[in-house]
Design an enzyme around this catalytic site. Structure first.
Site, PDB file in Angstrom:
ATOM      1  N   SER A 131      -6.747  -0.067   4.893  1.00 31.45           N
ATOM      2  CA  SER A 131      -6.023   0.234   3.418  1.00 31.45           C
ATOM      3  C   SER A 131      -5.018   0.932   3.551  1.00 31.45           C
ATOM      4  O   SER A 131      -4.144   0.998   2.733  1.00 31.45           O
ATOM      5  CB  SER A 131      -7.214   1.193   2.680  1.00 31.45           C
ATOM      6  OG  SER A 131      -8.254   0.220   2.233  1.00 31.45           O
TER       7      SER A 131
ATOM      8  N   SER B 176       4.298  -3.532  11.492  1.00 32.12           N
ATOM      9  CA  SER B 176       4.214  -4.177  10.435  1.00 32.12           C
ATOM     10  C   SER B 176       2.727  -4.218   9.856  1.00 32.12           C
ATOM     11  O   SER B 176       1.930  -4.024  10.846  1.00 32.12           O
ATOM     12  CB  SER B 176       4.642  -5.675  10.502  1.00 32.12           C
ATOM     13  OG  SER B 176       4.552  -6.494   9.270  1.00 32.12           O
ATOM     14  N   SER B 177       2.545  -4.617   8.886  1.00 32.32           N
ATOM     15  CA  SER B 177       1.126  -5.034   8.456  1.00 32.32           C
ATOM     16  C   SER B 177       0.943  -6.357   7.956  1.00 32.32           C
ATOM     17  O   SER B 177       1.665  -7.135   7.724  1.00 32.32           O
ATOM     18  CB  SER B 177       0.678  -4.081   7.397  1.00 32.32           C
ATOM     19  OG  SER B 177       1.229  -4.208   6.102  1.00 32.32           O
TER      20      SER B 177
ATOM     21  N   CYS C 267       0.779  -1.237   0.000  1.00 31.42           N
ATOM     22  CA  CYS C 267      -0.132  -0.090  -0.066  1.00 31.42           C
ATOM     23  C   CYS C 267       0.896   1.269   0.039  1.00 31.42           C
ATOM     24  O   CYS C 267       2.045   1.308   0.231  1.00 31.42           O
ATOM     25  CB  CYS C 267      -0.955   0.130   1.225  1.00 31.42           C
ATOM     26  SG  CYS C 267      -0.449   0.799   2.735  1.00 31.42           S
TER      27      CYS C 267
END
Length: 826
Positions: A239, A99-100, A25
């Site tokens: 998102s 982190s994602s 993203c």
């Protein structure tokens, strides 16, 4: 997401460390990549491992974010095997070590013969007879470049079509947008190009740019400094995860109050507030309420497509209240009176259209624009994304929003900004587009135009509007070429070019896909070319605050895959050689200038030449100071990089960038003023209104946290497929009862433009008559039921479609294995 594993191999103290910006993203979290020989490992003592952490005892919370999914074993071309570990960088100001779920899987998605990336393209692949066969680059170029040449010679550039990325991150970046753009626009000179996520070559922000305000104009730190944050048509937790967690939430929690007082000592600072504009109650709304409480969170659950009316009503009200910056308007803007007259809408009218109660509208206006007790205007940041970008007339919505923002001077002041939240990272450097108008490429293809179509780093079979009609047309046209190729037994490459061209004269279309994987486009393709992604190549991109970083190469790509910019160079050089062989010096000259050996060569040729003496016209997000940016200087800048445009560079300070744009009141227009733009409320487009009148359900759509884009990686991740075996559709439980469906049932979703299938996911927060379907998924394509309507700039209304839903049946396996608990985690 990762499989259970009882241990992780630690990198030894001497492990190689390089920088990596997350592939996915727009936030662009910073990571470190550690690489070391497979049979070596570090110890648990801090001096024995490259992380410098003491694993002999329990680490403090969030000392490191580290999971098995962040590790892998890769094999180089020379056969040597290496451990890799990709972990978030705590020193990166973007994510501060967070982190994602997307970035945390980067290591897992790096190529290994038995891992999640095992289906990667490793060599050019040709559809021969009735099967796919791997071939050489020389053979692939002889066929592909040969067909482009024949088309150029016979039909001119208008016969060569492309759909191509224009972004940064994986599958993009400044090197690759330059390489592809130079090939398409300077060499081939075709105007028949669309962008990966919209069916023409255009901007997603025409209105704001015409008004003098670029869409990425503040810093992530401004979300920490704001009094009020608006989240408009945007779901930031899912998102833009770590922008939300690392910059928005600390403000809502009060953790940035001391920073505000230090920056603005003469202002008072009530607790920060947040306003969501979205018909759907998203996980972001739920988390914000959990953190800040209901008294500091407003959710304006507008009726679909009524954003323009909302902003016009608020604009009219704040003008009437005098909550505007009159000196700023007088000195730095143009067209205020016309906008006030055209946009006039009372709060009662606004409420009737949007469905938002008048008292809630007033509260939103007071929070955001009424002067604070200390006398200053609130610092209000307006962040927007797909609800506006893919909304009801993108151009008019943006105009209405920015009229409100300019009048209240919420741009160019720290803690403000009217900004896109973004999808991918950015990374645009290209020659000017060679056309004089915007062309609806999908419709041209459906009408039978074009001889050769290349999908480059994108997959419109899953993502385009009116996708079912596009697929049907392409598959029919592709089949004509396949049949001709199958009959040309024993043909030389030159003869095959003639066979293909003749088939295109009979309505056929030659389809090429350049990508990491054989995507759904393989159903139509005749040729697939293997690309590389960051880590297998060097790549620069910038994030949503214009922060450019270098993701460094640390491993070989699979097989003969290569960076997109080098693929573009290979195509151009093949065409140059063909024209030289024919003695056509003028045409050969169009394809000069691609003698690149590395990605850095492409970066220097495009990004660093923009605006320099003797350089051709180059549209670059780096502007005329991009020449100050070098790979070496970016390496030294690490994962913090520099915010574009660069102001200066010297040995002591390094690269010095720009935190916020427009701080001096000078805007990107000919006269330097911000231009108000009249934005009347016009209702829904006729095409969309017809679907709404005919069908029961609003078919909203978008991303979720776990799945990235078309699931091009995720479709090969067994855990992801177990969680989402097909695209889900969120429905109100009462609507589910009426249709006799429950979680895990399969439904058909249909309207006048197409039909698709989805897995039912009951959600109490979804209003009756509304739904939300996962966008762009590999199994269950939501775009099949979007309309073909676009605005004046050929921007689709992806969010604007209605349809009916019917039960198809039940999948007992889904009911047994898939969780349908609420995703509103708070």
């Amino acid at each position: 997401m990762s499989r259970p594993n009882d241990r992780i191999t630690l990198p030894p103290a001497n492990a190689q460390r390089t920088n990596m910006t997350c592939h996915f993203c727009i936030v662009g979290c910073g990571y470190h990549v550690y690489k070391w020989p497979e049979l070596q490992e570090g110890g648990r003592a801090p001096e024995q491992n490259a992380l410098g952490l003491d694993f002999r005892k329990q680490l403090p919370p969030l000392a490191v974010t580290l999971t098995p999914a962040m590790t892998n074993v890769v094999t180089e071309h020379n056969g040597r095997r290496y451990n890799i570990m990709v972990v978030p960088d705590k020193a990166c100001v973007v994510n501060s070590g967070l982190s994602s779920t997307r970035g945390g899987k980067m290591a897992s998605y790096m190529y290994t013969p038995t891992g999640d990336g095992k289906q990667r393209l490793k060599a050019p692949r040709l559809y021969a007879a009735d099967q796919w066969v791997d071939t050489t680059w020389d053979h692939a170029m002889a066929l592909y470049a040969g067909l482009i040449k024949k088309t150029l010679d016979k039909d001119g550039p208008q016969g060569v079509f492309f759909s191509c990325f224009d972004h940064g991150g994986a599958g993009g970046g400044f090197e690759n947008t330059w390489g592809t753009g130079k090939l398409m626009f300077s060499a081939i000179q075709t105007p028949m190009v669309r962008i990966h996520n919209r069916p023409a070559y255009n901007s997603e922000c025409h209105a704001t740019r015409e008004m003098g305000i670029g869409e990425l104009n503040n810093a992530y730190e401004d979300a920490q400094l704001a009094d009020v944050i608006w989240s408009i048509g945007n779901n930031p937790y899912e998102s833009q995860t770590n922008y939300f967690l690392n910059h928005w939430l600390p403000n809502l929690q009060g953790a940035t109050t001391s920073k505000k007082k230090e920056r603005f000592p003469n202002e008072n600072f009530p607790q920060a507030r947040i306003i969501f504009v979205d018909p759907r109650e998203t996980p972001s709304v739920a988390i914000a309420r959990h953190v800040a409480g209901n008294d500091r969170v407003l959710h304006l659950a507008i009726e679909p497509g009524t954003d323009t009316a909302l902003f016009n009503g608020l604009f009219t009200y704040v003008v009437e209240q005098g909550w505007i910056d009159k000196p700023f308007i007088e000195a730095h803007t143009k067209g205020f009176d016309d906008a006030v007259k055209t946009n006039r809408l009372s709060l009662d009218e606004c409420s009737n259209i949007t469905g938002v109660p008048v008292d809630m509208l007033k509260r939103a206006a007071e929070w955001s624009y009424k002067p604070k007790a200390s006398g200053q205007a609130p610092r209000t940041m307006h962040a927007y994304e797909k609800g506006i970008i893919w909304g009801n007339d993108n151009y008019v919505i943006q105009s209405a929003l920015l009229d409100l923002v300019i009048a209240t001077h919420n741009v160019g002041r720290r803690g403000t900004g009217c900004v896109r939240m973004g999808g991918h990272q950015e990374g645009y450097t290209r020659p000017p587009y060679p056309g004089d108008k915007k062309i609806y490429i999908d419709q041209e293809l459906i009408k039978g135009k074009g001889r050769i179509m290349t999908w480059w780093g994108c997959n419109n079979f899953q993502t385009s509007n009116n996708a079912q009609a596009l697929r049907e047309a392409i598959l029919q046209r592709s089949a004509i070429v396949k049949q001709a190729m199958q009959k040309a037994r024993g043909a030389t490459t030159e003869e095959m070019v003639d066979v293909i061209y003749e088939a295109t004269q009979n309505g056929g279309l030659f389809v090429t896909s350049i990508n990491l994987y054989p995507t759904k486009l393989a159903e139509a393709a005749h040729l697939m070319l293997p690309a590389a992604h960051p880590g297998e190549m060097n790549l620069t991109s910038m994030n949503g605050e214009r922060r450019i970083r270098l993701s460094e190469k640390f491993m070989d790509p699979p097989g003969t895959a290569m960076a997109d910019c080098l693929i573009a160079a290979r195509i151009a050089n093949a065409l140059r050689d063909m024209y030289q062989k024919d003695g056509k010096a003028e045409m050969a000259a169009q394809f000069e200038g691609f003698d690149w050996k590395t990605e850095e060569d492409a970066f220097n040729d495009g990004f660093r030449r923009a605006g320099q003496p003797g350089a051709p016209a180059i549209d670059s997000q780096g502007g005329s100071t991009g020449h100050l940016v070098t790979y070496d200087r970016l390496r030294k800048s690490g994962n913090n990089g520099v915010q574009l445009p660069v102001v200066s560079w010297d040995e002591s300070k390094g690269l010095v960038g720009t935190e916020m744009l427009y701080t001096e009141g000078k805007f990107d227009t000919d006269d330097g003023k911000a231009h108000f733009k009249p934005a009347p409320w016009n209702g829904l487009p006729a095409t969309v209104q017809q679907q709404k009148d005919k069908y029961r359900f609003w078919l909203n759509n978008g991303r979720n946290n776990e799945v990235w884009q078309t699931a091009y990686h995720d479709q090969y991740n067994s855990l992801m497929q177990e969680r989402y075996p097909m695209a889900y559709i969120e429905m109100n439980p009462d609507d589910c009862k009426q249709l006799d469906v429950t979680g895990g049932d399969i439904v058909e979703v249909y309207n006048d433009f197409g039909s698709t299938f989805a897995m039912v996911y009951p959600v109490a927060e979804i209003k009756r008559g509304q739904t939300f379907m996962l966008f762009g998924y590999v199994n269950g394509i939501q775009g099949d039921v979007t309309t073909d309507w676009t605005d004046r700039n050929i921007i689709p209304y992806y969010k604007g479609t209605w349809g009916d839903i019917r039960k198809v049946g039940s999948m007992e396996e889904f009911k047994r294995t898939v969780s349908f608990k609420s995703r509103r985690f708070a």
